[in-house]
Design an enzyme around this catalytic site. Sequence first.
Site, PDB file in Angstrom:
ATOM      1  N   TYR A  92     -15.108  -4.922  -5.609  1.00 19.47           N
ATOM      2  CA  TYR A  92     -15.948  -4.817  -4.407  1.00 19.47           C
ATOM      3  C   TYR A  92     -16.459  -6.186  -3.967  1.00 19.47           C
ATOM      4  CZ  TYR A  92     -15.762   0.218  -4.157  1.00 19.47           C
ATOM      5  OH  TYR A  92     -15.311   1.500  -3.998  1.00 19.47           O
ATOM      6  N   GLU A 102     -17.343   6.696  -7.921  1.00 22.72           N
ATOM      7  CA  GLU A 102     -16.137   6.383  -8.710  1.00 22.72           C
ATOM      8  C   GLU A 102     -16.452   6.361 -10.207  1.00 22.72           C
ATOM      9  OE1 GLU A 102     -14.722   2.851  -6.589  1.00 22.72           O
ATOM     10  OE2 GLU A 102     -14.694   4.090  -4.789  1.00 22.72           O
TER      11      GLU A 102
HETATM   12  C1  HEM Z   1     -17.183  -0.721   0.831  1.00 17.13           C
HETATM   13  C2  HEM Z   1     -15.951  -1.077   0.534  1.00 17.13           C
HETATM   14  C3  HEM Z   1     -14.729  -0.235   0.828  1.00 17.13           C
HETATM   15  C4  HEM Z   1     -14.507   0.647   1.847  1.00 17.13           C
HETATM   16  C5  HEM Z   1     -15.420   1.041   2.967  1.00 17.13           C
HETATM   17  C6  HEM Z   1     -13.177   1.179   1.663  1.00 17.13           C
HETATM   18  C7  HEM Z   1     -12.594   2.129   2.495  1.00 17.13           C
HETATM   19  C8  HEM Z   1     -11.358   2.676   2.276  1.00 17.13           C
HETATM   20  C9  HEM Z   1     -10.768   3.730   3.084  1.00 17.13           C
HETATM   21  C10 HEM Z   1     -11.411   4.386   4.300  1.00 17.13           C
HETATM   22  C11 HEM Z   1      -9.565   4.024   2.571  1.00 17.13           C
HETATM   23  C12 HEM Z   1      -8.580   5.078   3.074  1.00 17.13           C
HETATM   24  C13 HEM Z   1      -8.870   6.374   2.361  1.00 17.13           C
HETATM   25  C14 HEM Z   1      -7.953   7.494   2.789  1.00 17.13           C
HETATM   26  O1  HEM Z   1      -7.665   7.655   3.947  1.00 17.13           O
HETATM   27  O2  HEM Z   1      -7.523   8.242   1.940  1.00 17.13           O
HETATM   28  C15 HEM Z   1      -9.372   3.163   1.426  1.00 17.13           C
HETATM   29  C16 HEM Z   1      -8.237   3.145   0.646  1.00 17.13           C
HETATM   30  C17 HEM Z   1      -7.971   2.145  -0.260  1.00 17.13           C
HETATM   31  N1  HEM Z   1      -8.857   1.223  -0.743  1.00 17.13           N
HETATM   32 FE1  HEM Z   1     -10.756   0.966  -0.149  1.00 17.13          FE
HETATM   33  N2  HEM Z   1     -12.620   0.596   0.565  1.00 17.13           N
HETATM   34  C18 HEM Z   1     -13.530  -0.268   0.024  1.00 17.13           C
HETATM   35  C19 HEM Z   1     -13.366  -1.036  -1.112  1.00 17.13           C
HETATM   36  C20 HEM Z   1     -12.169  -1.189  -1.769  1.00 17.13           C
HETATM   37  C21 HEM Z   1     -11.956  -2.082  -2.889  1.00 17.13           C
HETATM   38  C22 HEM Z   1     -13.014  -2.940  -3.547  1.00 17.13           C
HETATM   39  C23 HEM Z   1     -10.640  -1.992  -3.228  1.00 17.13           C
HETATM   40  C24 HEM Z   1      -9.905  -2.755  -4.306  1.00 17.13           C
HETATM   41  C25 HEM Z   1      -9.525  -4.002  -4.113  1.00 17.13           C
HETATM   42  C26 HEM Z   1     -10.036  -1.020  -2.336  1.00 17.13           C
HETATM   43  C27 HEM Z   1      -8.708  -0.620  -2.370  1.00 17.13           C
HETATM   44  C28 HEM Z   1      -8.198   0.421  -1.633  1.00 17.13           C
HETATM   45  C29 HEM Z   1      -6.813   0.845  -1.718  1.00 17.13           C
HETATM   46  C30 HEM Z   1      -5.729   0.201  -2.591  1.00 17.13           C
HETATM   47  C31 HEM Z   1      -6.681   1.932  -0.865  1.00 17.13           C
HETATM   48  C32 HEM Z   1      -5.410   2.725  -0.582  1.00 17.13           C
HETATM   49  C33 HEM Z   1      -4.630   1.922   0.430  1.00 17.13           C
HETATM   50  C34 HEM Z   1      -3.402   2.593   0.905  1.00 17.13           C
HETATM   51  O3  HEM Z   1      -2.965   3.580   0.307  1.00 17.13           O
HETATM   52  O4  HEM Z   1      -2.865   2.113   1.902  1.00 17.13           O
HETATM   53  N3  HEM Z   1     -10.994  -0.567  -1.482  1.00 17.13           N
HETATM   54  N4  HEM Z   1     -10.481   2.372   1.268  1.00 17.13           N
END
Ligand code: HEM
Length: 400
Positions: A98, A140
């Site tokens: 994060y 988480e």
């Molecule tokens: C406040 C911080 C964050 C927000 C608001 C956020 C938001 C999101 C959202 C909205 C999704 C799509 C979920 C879905 O439609 O199923 C997502 C997927 C994902 N997030 Fe985050 N995220 C955050 C932090 C992180 C962090 C720290 C990581 C790790 C480096 C991360 C890695 C991912 C990955 C790998 C996916 C799936 C991507 C894909 O399949 O294309 N996220 N996140």
Amino acid sequence: MLSPDSAAIVRATLPVIAGAIQDITARFYDTMFADNPELLRDLFNRGNQANGEQRVALAGSIAAFATVLVERPGVLPGTMLSRIANKHASLGVTEEQYAVVHKYLFGAIVEELGDAVTPEVAEAWDEVYWLMAETLIGLERGLYREAGRGWTRATVVERREETADTVSFLLRPDLPMPFLPGQYVSVRVPLPDGARQIRQYSLSNSPERGDWRITVKRVRGEGAPEGEVSTWLYEHVRAGDVLSVSAPFGDLTLPEGDGPLLLASAGIGVTPILSMLDHLLATGSQRRVVVVHADRSPGAHVHREELAELVAALPGATLHRWYEDLPPAQARDAANGAGHATAVGRADMSAIDLPGDVVACLCGPLPFMRAVRAQLVELGVPDSGIHYEVFGPDLWLAAA
Ligand code: HEM
Ligand SMILES: Cc1cc2nc3c(=O)[nH]c(=O)nc-3n(C[C@H](O)[C@H](O)[C@H](O)COP(=O)(O)OP(=O)(O)OC[C@H]3O[C@@H](n4cnc5c(N)ncnc54)[C@H](O)[C@@H]3O)c2cc1C
């Protein structure tokens, strides 16, 4: 909750941030991946990065979260946060990451908006980010505690060709892990260029069966590149192979209780629905269940016979199928017995006798789910009674 000062600043700057959020997230990802190429190679879905979809989902969720914070203080968008946390947990996202995302996201905001980002504005949006991040980290942590974290080996005990484009795999994880009908696992595969890409697949049988089944539809390119992971699984994986999988996660699960259900799917979206039906059967359920499925044609309908058999075996279930392309002979035989109806065209909820207190679970392409939801709302089903799963980045979140 946001502090009053920050709330006022966020309210005033939301239109500027929201207006530039596409550019901000584009710059954020470009800089983060340039400095940390392993994140694109081994964690993020590079297909979604290439087609831009994930960018829209992340951007939309932050804007939606900030809007809720300032418009309805004290209320957190629980459905959205739970969906993201489940997806993150299935990918093994860590608390430390994060700070990495924060660094590049705020770097991008400053670069894109320049002087408009005064120290007060930066501080207020920092508060938004960490409120969202800390809520996600907490969720988480709970999910990891319950389900476990990291990757487990699962042996493929059977491979079955289902339709021309779909194959199912029966998996036996090294560690037996419980799941709820409707949940999915992440599968991590080694690709020829050395990347290890991760995708989610719903478990398509009931938890009572012990082994897990996933059903994978190979994504054909049709002008764009072929789907990387689905094609790899389809072409390479055979009985006896070992896959790397996560614990089961996901919050589209069978609604508890005895109330009536509508389980509506299209195409490969049938997988979580099959798990729910298989579980209802395994537990001797008498529940009233209206099952709806839409597909291109009977030949393309994966697990077509299994769906009909499950419905036939459940005393309270009825099945309604719609095919865009239905050969005339099959259309003639369409009304094929009590509790089954088959029609040509798109799914039409107004043609079904739905109980007033029905709870709906939808899974399929977004246009299908939007159309079904709109019809259900028109028929009086409250939004809170309509649950859904999207087989990709949730662009509904972006519109929330
Ligand atoms: C406040 C911080 C964050 C927000 C608001 C956020 C938001 C999101 C959202 C909205 C999704 C799509 C979920 C879905 O439609 O199923 C997502 C997927 C994902 N997030 Fe985050 N995220 C955050 C932090 C992180 C962090 C720290 C990581 C790790 C480096 C991360 C890695 C991912 C990955 C790998 C996916 C799936 C991507 C894909 O399949 O294309 N996220 N996140
Ligand atoms: C919760 C959940 C459950 C799921 N359950 C199932 C399931 O039960 N069964 C199932 O089959 N799938 C399921 N999916 C979908 C699955 O996770 C994958 O998204 C799917 O298999 C496609 O992955 P892929 O690697 O083959 O395609 P990707 O390589 O990710 O490609 C995705 C799309 O991006 C396009 N693309 C790639 N690169 C570019 C480019 N450079 N320019 C333009 N477009 C590009 C591709 O053409 C393709 O259309 C589920 C998804 C989720 C989130």
